[in-house]
Design a protein around this motif. Sequence first.
Motif, PDB file in Angstrom:
ATOM      1  N   ARG A   4     -24.406  -8.596   2.802  1.00  4.12           N
ATOM      2  CA  ARG A   4     -23.246  -8.269   3.047  1.00  4.12           C
ATOM      3  C   ARG A   4     -23.251  -7.577   4.628  1.00  4.12           C
ATOM      4  O   ARG A   4     -24.213  -7.018   5.109  1.00  4.12           O
ATOM      5  CB  ARG A   4     -22.666  -6.967   2.228  1.00  4.12           C
ATOM      6  N   PRO A   5     -22.150  -7.692   5.314  1.00  5.03           N
ATOM      7  CA  PRO A   5     -22.175  -7.056   6.687  1.00  5.03           C
ATOM      8  C   PRO A   5     -22.429  -5.754   6.335  1.00  5.03           C
ATOM      9  O   PRO A   5     -22.128  -5.091   5.440  1.00  5.03           O
ATOM     10  CB  PRO A   5     -20.851  -7.588   7.342  1.00  5.03           C
ATOM     11  N   GLU A   6     -22.669  -4.959   7.516  1.00  6.09           N
ATOM     12  CA  GLU A   6     -22.812  -3.602   7.673  1.00  6.09           C
ATOM     13  C   GLU A   6     -21.458  -2.795   7.588  1.00  6.09           C
ATOM     14  O   GLU A   6     -20.720  -2.636   8.609  1.00  6.09           O
ATOM     15  CB  GLU A   6     -23.648  -3.037   9.090  1.00  6.09           C
ATOM     16  N   LEU A   7     -21.128  -2.355   6.116  1.00  4.91           N
ATOM     17  CA  LEU A   7     -19.986  -1.898   5.909  1.00  4.91           C
ATOM     18  C   LEU A   7     -19.897  -0.272   6.498  1.00  4.91           C
ATOM     19  O   LEU A   7     -18.825   0.166   6.727  1.00  4.91           O
ATOM     20  CB  LEU A   7     -19.673  -1.889   4.349  1.00  4.91           C
ATOM     21  N   LEU A  13     -18.918   5.277   5.485  1.00  3.88           N
ATOM     22  CA  LEU A  13     -19.327   6.138   4.190  1.00  3.88           C
ATOM     23  C   LEU A  13     -20.504   5.625   3.648  1.00  3.88           C
ATOM     24  O   LEU A  13     -21.233   4.696   3.876  1.00  3.88           O
ATOM     25  CB  LEU A  13     -18.010   5.834   3.015  1.00  3.88           C
ATOM     26  N   THR A  14     -21.021   6.791   3.165  1.00  2.00           N
ATOM     27  CA  THR A  14     -22.440   6.582   2.552  1.00  2.00           C
ATOM     28  C   THR A  14     -22.521   5.486   1.459  1.00  2.00           C
ATOM     29  O   THR A  14     -21.265   5.448   0.739  1.00  2.00           O
ATOM     30  CB  THR A  14     -23.118   7.586   2.167  1.00  2.00           C
ATOM     31  N   GLN A  15     -23.537   5.008   0.708  1.00  2.00           N
ATOM     32  CA  GLN A  15     -23.497   4.246  -0.538  1.00  2.00           C
ATOM     33  C   GLN A  15     -22.911   5.180  -1.635  1.00  2.00           C
ATOM     34  O   GLN A  15     -22.162   4.627  -2.429  1.00  2.00           O
ATOM     35  CB  GLN A  15     -24.872   3.863  -0.818  1.00  2.00           C
ATOM     36  N   GLU A  16     -23.570   6.270  -1.752  1.00  4.55           N
ATOM     37  CA  GLU A  16     -22.945   7.033  -2.874  1.00  4.55           C
ATOM     38  C   GLU A  16     -21.385   7.361  -2.776  1.00  4.55           C
ATOM     39  O   GLU A  16     -20.591   7.102  -3.729  1.00  4.55           O
ATOM     40  CB  GLU A  16     -23.805   8.562  -2.801  1.00  4.55           C
ATOM     41  N   GLU A  17     -21.078   7.524  -1.623  1.00  2.00           N
ATOM     42  CA  GLU A  17     -19.330   7.716  -1.519  1.00  2.00           C
ATOM     43  C   GLU A  17     -18.722   6.598  -1.656  1.00  2.00           C
ATOM     44  O   GLU A  17     -17.747   6.408  -2.423  1.00  2.00           O
ATOM     45  CB  GLU A  17     -19.030   8.124   0.091  1.00  2.00           C
ATOM     46  N   MET A  18     -19.329   5.308  -1.258  1.00  8.19           N
ATOM     47  CA  MET A  18     -18.668   3.928  -1.298  1.00  8.19           C
ATOM     48  C   MET A  18     -18.496   3.638  -2.911  1.00  8.19           C
ATOM     49  O   MET A  18     -17.494   3.365  -3.423  1.00  8.19           O
ATOM     50  CB  MET A  18     -19.236   3.016  -0.872  1.00  8.19           C
ATOM     51  N   ALA A  19     -19.686   3.933  -3.633  1.00  7.15           N
ATOM     52  CA  ALA A  19     -19.657   3.839  -5.109  1.00  7.15           C
ATOM     53  C   ALA A  19     -18.493   4.702  -5.849  1.00  7.15           C
ATOM     54  O   ALA A  19     -18.091   4.201  -6.429  1.00  7.15           O
ATOM     55  CB  ALA A  19     -21.224   4.069  -5.519  1.00  7.15           C
ATOM     56  N   MET A  20     -18.484   6.149  -5.484  1.00  7.87           N
ATOM     57  CA  MET A  20     -17.552   6.863  -6.134  1.00  7.87           C
ATOM     58  C   MET A  20     -16.377   6.305  -5.785  1.00  7.87           C
ATOM     59  O   MET A  20     -15.398   6.221  -6.670  1.00  7.87           O
ATOM     60  CB  MET A  20     -18.019   8.317  -5.665  1.00  7.87           C
ATOM     61  N   LEU A  21     -15.996   6.255  -4.619  1.00  7.63           N
ATOM     62  CA  LEU A  21     -14.637   5.517  -4.266  1.00  7.63           C
ATOM     63  C   LEU A  21     -14.225   4.160  -4.937  1.00  7.63           C
ATOM     64  O   LEU A  21     -12.964   4.144  -5.245  1.00  7.63           O
ATOM     65  CB  LEU A  21     -14.640   5.221  -2.693  1.00  7.63           C
ATOM     66  N   TRP A  29     -23.387  -0.709  -6.287  1.00 12.11           N
ATOM     67  CA  TRP A  29     -23.154  -0.875  -4.881  1.00 12.11           C
ATOM     68  C   TRP A  29     -24.300  -1.514  -4.032  1.00 12.11           C
ATOM     69  O   TRP A  29     -23.955  -2.533  -3.257  1.00 12.11           O
ATOM     70  CB  TRP A  29     -22.499   0.490  -4.392  1.00 12.11           C
ATOM     71  N   LYS A  30     -25.472  -0.993  -4.393  1.00 11.72           N
ATOM     72  CA  LYS A  30     -26.736  -1.261  -3.504  1.00 11.72           C
ATOM     73  C   LYS A  30     -26.875  -2.677  -3.958  1.00 11.72           C
ATOM     74  O   LYS A  30     -27.319  -3.314  -2.925  1.00 11.72           O
ATOM     75  CB  LYS A  30     -27.804  -0.272  -3.936  1.00 11.72           C
ATOM     76  N   MET A  31     -26.862  -3.116  -4.987  1.00  8.65           N
ATOM     77  CA  MET A  31     -27.155  -4.612  -5.456  1.00  8.65           C
ATOM     78  C   MET A  31     -26.097  -5.570  -4.699  1.00  8.65           C
ATOM     79  O   MET A  31     -26.313  -6.607  -4.082  1.00  8.65           O
ATOM     80  CB  MET A  31     -27.137  -4.644  -6.892  1.00  8.65           C
ATOM     81  N   PHE A  32     -24.783  -4.984  -4.668  1.00 13.78           N
ATOM     82  CA  PHE A  32     -23.817  -5.715  -4.056  1.00 13.78           C
ATOM     83  C   PHE A  32     -24.005  -5.860  -2.550  1.00 13.78           C
ATOM     84  O   PHE A  32     -23.841  -7.038  -1.967  1.00 13.78           O
ATOM     85  CB  PHE A  32     -22.413  -5.041  -4.105  1.00 13.78           C
ATOM     86  N   LYS A  33     -24.438  -4.760  -1.993  1.00  8.09           N
ATOM     87  CA  LYS A  33     -24.598  -4.801  -0.428  1.00  8.09           C
ATOM     88  C   LYS A  33     -25.903  -5.638  -0.047  1.00  8.09           C
ATOM     89  O   LYS A  33     -26.012  -6.481   0.982  1.00  8.09           O
ATOM     90  CB  LYS A  33     -24.979  -3.252  -0.034  1.00  8.09           C
ATOM     91  N   SER A  34     -26.725  -5.801  -0.965  1.00  7.00           N
ATOM     92  CA  SER A  34     -28.196  -6.464  -0.694  1.00  7.00           C
ATOM     93  C   SER A  34     -27.944  -7.950  -1.051  1.00  7.00           C
ATOM     94  O   SER A  34     -28.724  -8.770  -0.680  1.00  7.00           O
ATOM     95  CB  SER A  34     -29.289  -5.946  -1.470  1.00  7.00           C
ATOM     96  N   GLY A  35     -26.592  -8.324  -1.360  1.00  7.35           N
ATOM     97  CA  GLY A  35     -26.289  -9.786  -2.040  1.00  7.35           C
ATOM     98  C   GLY A  35     -27.173  -9.947  -3.292  1.00  7.35           C
ATOM     99  O   GLY A  35     -27.002 -11.314  -3.555  1.00  7.35           O
TER     100      GLY A  35
END
Length: 172
Positions: A4-7, A13-21, A29-35
């Motif tokens: 994924r592009p650099e969101l 937002l941090t990975q933790e914040e994105m996951a909570m949001l 979220w980490k697995m999604f970001k890494s594709g």
Amino acid sequence: MRKRPELKKLLGLTQEEMAMLLRISTGQWKMFKSGMRDIPLDAKLHLAFLLKAVRERKQTSKEVAQVLKAEEQKAKEKLKQYYLGIQIKQYRVQKALETIENHRRESLAALEMVAFLENQQEFPVDTDLLLIIRDRALKTLHKHNLYTLEQLQLEKEHFDRLSDSIKEKLQL
């Protein structure tokens, strides 16, 4: 799956914040970001909503504008303080330069006088006195040498440029 592009650059937002949001786990979220994995549909919809809002945002929010203005004011104040410090350093370097130049000028004049007195016949001078004068002048030249003078001149030039640059930033 592709990475994924650099969101974080877009959303801040941090990975933790994105996951909570998005109401998913940080691992998802980490697995999604890494594709490596996909995220649930409702999380994708929330993400799409956030990305659309970022793209359509026309102006900076009032809160961000206030933060930036306060930060700019604080930076200006600190730059003014820094500028005052540079002015003090410029003054000190200028005084040191003047002192060294005066000592050198006087010592060179003393050496010229010794050379003159050694070669004239009308006014005999004690050679020991001439040696004392020459020795003092040479010690003074050694203490206030050309390298020190040039070093201070470079320092002065540096402070002058720095002062000009700060004045330009502060628009003084």
